[in-house]
Design a protein around this motif. Structure first.
Motif, PDB file in Angstrom:
ATOM      1  N   GLU A  25      54.587  45.768  35.226  1.00  0.00           N
ATOM      2  CA  GLU A  25      53.393  45.028  35.648  1.00  0.00           C
ATOM      3  C   GLU A  25      53.049  43.977  34.596  1.00  0.00           C
ATOM      4  N   ARG A  30      52.436  41.283  38.134  1.00  0.00           N
ATOM      5  CA  ARG A  30      52.201  41.838  39.471  1.00  0.00           C
ATOM      6  C   ARG A  30      51.774  43.284  39.298  1.00  0.00           C
ATOM      7  N   ASP A  31      51.020  43.813  40.250  1.00  0.00           N
ATOM      8  CA  ASP A  31      50.533  45.184  40.175  1.00  0.00           C
ATOM      9  C   ASP A  31      51.683  46.189  40.211  1.00  0.00           C
ATOM     10  N   TRP A  34      52.808  47.219  43.688  1.00  0.00           N
ATOM     11  CA  TRP A  34      53.650  46.213  44.339  1.00  0.00           C
ATOM     12  C   TRP A  34      55.076  46.277  43.776  1.00  0.00           C
ATOM     13  N   ALA A  43      59.013  45.334  49.692  1.00  0.00           N
ATOM     14  CA  ALA A  43      58.503  44.019  49.323  1.00  0.00           C
ATOM     15  C   ALA A  43      59.688  43.164  48.887  1.00  0.00           C
ATOM     16  N   THR A 118      45.437  45.371  48.714  1.00  0.00           N
ATOM     17  CA  THR A 118      45.790  45.889  47.390  1.00  0.00           C
ATOM     18  C   THR A 118      45.661  47.405  47.414  1.00  0.00           C
TER      19      THR A 118
END
Length: 146
Positions: A25, A30-31, A34, A43, A118
């Protein structure tokens, strides 16, 4: 290369480097959820994101390219057998209709987006046993009338 093979190779590379999803992350901006979705083929990464991961995890060109491909999302038509994933399935069986009713009361006729969305997972320490806190936040999308 199959989706499962890609996932296995990505997870092995992450383990070999001793990195967590939280570490990645920081690297990607990015989280962590994700990034985990990316690893599990749910994704797709941009070319820059794929190159950044490739450098950090020493990925080959085929694996790097696989990260940018559009995924086939979902678990499939079967009831999940993994106990943790099954619990989320069970939660939706038990609380799905109540959640739907409350969302409709508060927002109207529509859905919560899984695209503009999210998901955060937090550990909450508790003397009776640590708790898992899952926070989902999705944009409300009203149904159109025409």
């Amino acid at each position: 290369m199959t989706a499962n093979e890609t996932t296995d190779l990505l997870l092995a590379a992450k383990r070999k480097k001793g990195l967590s999803f939280a570490d990645l992350e920081t690297l990607l901006g990015r989280d962590e959820v994700w990034i985990a979705a990316l690893f599990y083929g749910q994704a797709s990464a941009s070319e820059d994101e794929a190159k950044t991961l490739a450098k950090a995890l020493d990925l080959n060109d085929a694996l790097t390219q696989a990260l940018t491909e559009y995924p086939l999302k979902g678990l499939g038509p079967v009831v999940p057998t993994d106990p943790l994933i099954y619990r989320f399935y069970e939660i939706m069986q038990v609380y799905g209709m109540p959640l739907k009713a409350i969302i409709h009361e508060k927002f109207g006729d529509g859905i919560m987006s899984a695209i503009d969305f999210t998901l955060d997972v937090d550990k909450v320490e508790d003397p009776k046993g640590d708790r898992v806190k899952v926070t989902m936040s999705g944009k409300f999308l009203p149904y159109k009338k025409w």
